[in-house]
Design an enzyme around this catalytic site. Sequence first.
Site, mmCIF file in Angstrom:
data_model
loop_
_atom_site.group_PDB
_atom_site.id
_atom_site.type_symbol
_atom_site.label_atom_id
_atom_site.label_comp_id
_atom_site.label_asym_id
_atom_site.label_seq_id
_atom_site.Cartn_x
_atom_site.Cartn_y
_atom_site.Cartn_z
ATOM 1 N N GLU A 1 16.275 -18.654 -65.727
ATOM 2 C CA GLU A 1 15.597 -19.372 -67.083
ATOM 3 C C GLU A 1 14.569 -18.524 -67.319
ATOM 4 O O GLU A 1 14.249 -18.500 -68.597
ATOM 5 C CB GLU A 1 15.196 -20.726 -66.209
ATOM 6 C CG GLU A 1 15.992 -21.788 -66.100
ATOM 7 C CD GLU A 1 15.847 -22.993 -65.253
ATOM 8 O OE1 GLU A 1 15.160 -22.894 -64.250
ATOM 9 O OE2 GLU A 1 16.121 -24.019 -65.963
ATOM 10 N N GLU B 1 22.069 -24.375 -59.492
ATOM 11 C CA GLU B 1 21.265 -25.607 -59.057
ATOM 12 C C GLU B 1 22.416 -26.860 -58.593
ATOM 13 O O GLU B 1 21.769 -27.539 -57.464
ATOM 14 C CB GLU B 1 20.415 -26.150 -60.293
ATOM 15 C CG GLU B 1 19.309 -25.228 -60.395
ATOM 16 C CD GLU B 1 19.462 -23.956 -61.365
ATOM 17 O OE1 GLU B 1 20.564 -23.592 -61.480
ATOM 18 O OE2 GLU B 1 18.494 -23.331 -61.771
HETATM 19 N N1 T1G Z 1 13.631 -20.156 -52.214
HETATM 20 C C1 T1G Z 1 13.146 -19.803 -51.017
HETATM 21 N N2 T1G Z 1 13.718 -19.045 -49.926
HETATM 22 C C2 T1G Z 1 14.910 -18.461 -50.432
HETATM 23 C C3 T1G Z 1 15.706 -18.594 -51.768
HETATM 24 C C4 T1G Z 1 14.794 -19.987 -52.504
HETATM 25 N N3 T1G Z 1 15.481 -19.872 -53.812
HETATM 26 N N4 T1G Z 1 16.815 -18.061 -51.656
HETATM 27 C C5 T1G Z 1 16.739 -17.371 -50.255
HETATM 28 N N5 T1G Z 1 15.824 -17.736 -49.660
HETATM 29 C C6 T1G Z 1 15.419 -17.059 -48.611
HETATM 30 C C7 T1G Z 1 16.466 -17.497 -47.436
HETATM 31 O O1 T1G Z 1 16.136 -18.829 -47.064
HETATM 32 C C8 T1G Z 1 16.428 -16.420 -46.436
HETATM 33 O O2 T1G Z 1 15.142 -16.651 -45.744
HETATM 34 C C9 T1G Z 1 16.096 -15.206 -47.396
HETATM 35 O O3 T1G Z 1 15.600 -15.610 -48.662
HETATM 36 C C10 T1G Z 1 17.265 -14.098 -47.603
HETATM 37 O O4 T1G Z 1 18.358 -15.171 -48.045
HETATM 38 C C11 T1G Z 1 14.002 -24.669 -61.508
HETATM 39 C C12 T1G Z 1 15.186 -25.687 -59.429
HETATM 40 C C13 T1G Z 1 19.544 -14.927 -53.415
HETATM 41 C C14 T1G Z 1 21.932 -14.663 -53.245
HETATM 42 O O5 T1G Z 1 19.939 -21.331 -55.377
HETATM 43 O O6 T1G Z 1 21.813 -17.803 -53.144
HETATM 44 O O7 T1G Z 1 15.645 -22.475 -59.044
HETATM 45 O O8 T1G Z 1 16.178 -17.078 -43.272
HETATM 46 O O9 T1G Z 1 19.829 -14.639 -46.478
HETATM 47 O O10 T1G Z 1 22.672 -13.231 -48.222
HETATM 48 O O11 T1G Z 1 16.016 -24.564 -62.357
HETATM 49 O O12 T1G Z 1 19.759 -16.434 -50.830
HETATM 50 O O13 T1G Z 1 15.070 -14.658 -44.413
HETATM 51 O O14 T1G Z 1 13.552 -16.620 -43.927
HETATM 52 O O15 T1G Z 1 20.683 -15.782 -48.276
HETATM 53 O O16 T1G Z 1 20.949 -11.687 -49.608
HETATM 54 C C15 T1G Z 1 18.071 -21.572 -57.386
HETATM 55 C C16 T1G Z 1 19.705 -19.471 -53.392
HETATM 56 C C17 T1G Z 1 16.947 -22.492 -56.719
HETATM 57 C C18 T1G Z 1 19.214 -19.277 -54.719
HETATM 58 C C19 T1G Z 1 20.457 -13.753 -51.378
HETATM 59 N N6 T1G Z 1 18.310 -20.418 -56.512
HETATM 60 N N7 T1G Z 1 19.578 -18.278 -52.603
HETATM 61 O O17 T1G Z 1 21.328 -13.745 -50.260
HETATM 62 O O18 T1G Z 1 20.137 -13.488 -48.501
HETATM 63 S S1 T1G Z 1 16.436 -23.932 -57.625
HETATM 64 C C20 T1G Z 1 19.096 -20.612 -55.461
HETATM 65 C C21 T1G Z 1 20.648 -17.550 -52.536
HETATM 66 C C22 T1G Z 1 16.070 -23.650 -58.998
HETATM 67 C C23 T1G Z 1 15.377 -24.098 -61.384
HETATM 68 C C24 T1G Z 1 15.777 -24.860 -60.140
HETATM 69 C C25 T1G Z 1 20.688 -16.393 -51.707
HETATM 70 C C26 T1G Z 1 20.528 -14.889 -52.646
HETATM 71 P P1 T1G Z 1 15.064 -16.127 -44.156
HETATM 72 P P2 T1G Z 1 19.522 -14.886 -47.690
HETATM 73 P P3 T1G Z 1 21.112 -13.005 -49.067
#
Ligand code: T1G
Length: 684
Positions: A105, A125
């Site tokens: 975004e 999302e």
């Molecule tokens: N927020 C906080 N922590 C996150 C995170 C996030 N969005 N994404 C990953 N982590 C942490 C995860 O818990 C782990 O932590 C570490 O990062 C490595 O992740 C307003 C409302 C990015 C593809 O849904 O898909 O934006 O265990 O092991 O395999 O419209 O993480 O090491 O402490 O998964 O290389 C939308 C979710 C949010 C992305 C990386 N975004 N994340 O994969 O590493 S809602 C998502 C992923 C939003 C807006 C809306 C994957 C990754 P720890 P990992 P990875």
Amino acid sequence: MSNIVSVVSQNEVAVITINNPPVNALSAEVRSGLLDALTQAQADKSIFAIVIQCEGRTFIAGADIKEFGQTPKLPHLPDVVLAIANSSVPIIAALHGSVLGGGFEIALACQYRVGLKGTTLGLPEVNLGLIPGAGGTQLLPRVLGLSKAMNMIITGKSIKLPDTADNALVHAVTDSDVLACALEFSHTFVKSSGGQKLNNKIVEQDDAEDIKQHALKNLVSKRKGQTAPLKALEAIMYTTQYSLEEGMKKSRKLFLECRDSPQSAAMRYAFFAEKKAQKPKLPSISAPLKNIEKVTVIGAGTMGAGIAMCLLASGLSVYLLEINAENLERGMSYIKNTLSSSVKKGRISEQQAFEQLARLTGTTEYSSIADSHLVIEAAFESMVVKQDIFAKLEATVSTECILASNTSYLDIDEIAYVVTHKSRVIGLHFFSPAHIMKLLEIVKTKHTDTNVISSCMAFAKTIKKQAALVGMCYGFVGNRMYASYGREANFLLLEGCSPEQIDKALVDFGMAMGPLAVNDMSGIDIGYKARKENPNLSVDPAYFLAANLLVDSGRLGQKTGSGFYAYDEKLNRTSDPIVMDIFKNAAQKLNIVPQSYTSEEISERLVLALINEGANILQESIAENAEVIDTIWLNGYGFPRYYGGPMFYAQQLGWKYVKEKLLALHQQTGKDWWKPSTYIDSLL
Ligand code: T1G
């Protein structure tokens, strides 16, 4: 300026850098730091462009989902996005890694985007029960068009950055330094052309209504029971009625409804539960993890071949060992055919299929697998067969080689009995079809070495499986709970419910298929054989009696054309009155009084069976925590993700309510297994 967000002006361009490991999530600190940096950069009259970039492995991967559930701190993300969209100075986003959710975004609000080849972009999302909350539903249609935006947002699927600039999604692509690319783009293009005002006009789309109907029919319908996809569709359609700002305001309201919904709480829980399951509490290990590159799969049946394909797809070298050339040939051709159909479906390229096959070696000789780092035994479910294999392995491979069984219910400690070096024996329980199902149940025995466990947890990530570490018990965690689920379906048949009624109840609850249809598909005889080998099989004469009677009468399910249902040659399921007579007669002999149940009562009874068995598993420490159990049921059995898994669902029902229901069932049936698990008392 916090060091999470910094700004440096160089050569008339202000570079804003975000450094919030591990994924540059948009925490409150990042949001306020970004706003401050923008204000500071825009006040500098010597600059003509602003670049936003991120340190580390990825550009912003989204909102900080750890913040959800807390009172959101200012500034809210939409305010940051609007500040970028309305910037007086052109802003260029320098993209790499996984640009997801709020990160995408932010990038869409920038006037320009440059990216590193291979960058992924997505608005996932809906996977968290949300919709893009900072304007993604309003910005993406104005960049990609209504139909493509609809597809991306409702499926939550990411796309790869185009390899060359399309001057919509991306204005320059590089395979080296994305900041240098952004700076060069600024000087060669932006400086002369100046900013292009963001397109905030209403999206003119004559066939908008057709696109909406297509999305309802083909996209929303695939996310049965979920509310977020519907709200996403509603928000996207705002672009055809309102300006960008108006649409952002209205879509924010839908986002907040999703964010505060039980479905989103469950799906966000599921996201973190799966992460937690990948990091079990283990004693620290000094030695490095075992390097696993050469893997032997023993057994080229459906499971063995599926496991081999999963390993090949992850770049590993695979030996496929069978007892004779005929079986081996059957397995090899199954793999070749499956790979070629994947090529036909465009899932993989010819080249990829060729490379995978080049790493596959079929053999009937143990001597040819001596250099394996890991052996996964996927042979016939018989203790004698498995012990014979493990004895041969002990004599063939190095003592460092991990010996794993894919057994789904046999005692792995007993398999290990024939092995001298027992500490390298473990269970790697794949779920059929193994090259598709994400779950890998990793079963530690009483001797399994911690390094072997940690190496297998890392191996699971390599082969893109969702790992769940469990202890040794009959059926481990998934199948032990599944037995309680099937047990109640069988009892309900004796109490007069029809297979259709039971299956419909569970489909209405949210399961992909009903338990009896699943049983017919996999073969009723599998559970039948397993029960015969179960050391502590229930002595209750009604226990799985319905299934046993069908197997005894040769009705094994789809493969015999009849089971709980009758099947035509196209495997269309129809009810079969004979089946109901069989159950009715059996029930009469046991003086079981026919009952009538509502759909909700049926599904609640089967789910309560899962919950109580799960609580017993926690009580016995077979699983470390509820997250492991829920991860197993979400990834191995299709439990509705918007309930978070059986244990999270129980928490949402309320453990007091669950206990009362269990007590009532214990009262009503007198069956021991309805006694509320003592673990529940620790939660009250
Ligand atoms: N927020 C906080 N922590 C996150 C995170 C996030 N969005 N994404 C990953 N982590 C942490 C995860 O818990 C782990 O932590 C570490 O990062 C490595 O992740 C307003 C409302 C990015 C593809 O849904 O898909 O934006 O265990 O092991 O395999 O419209 O993480 O090491 O402490 O998964 O290389 C939308 C979710 C949010 C992305 C990386 N975004 N994340 O994969 O590493 S809602 C998502 C992923 C939003 C807006 C809306 C994957 C990754 P720890 P990992 P990875």
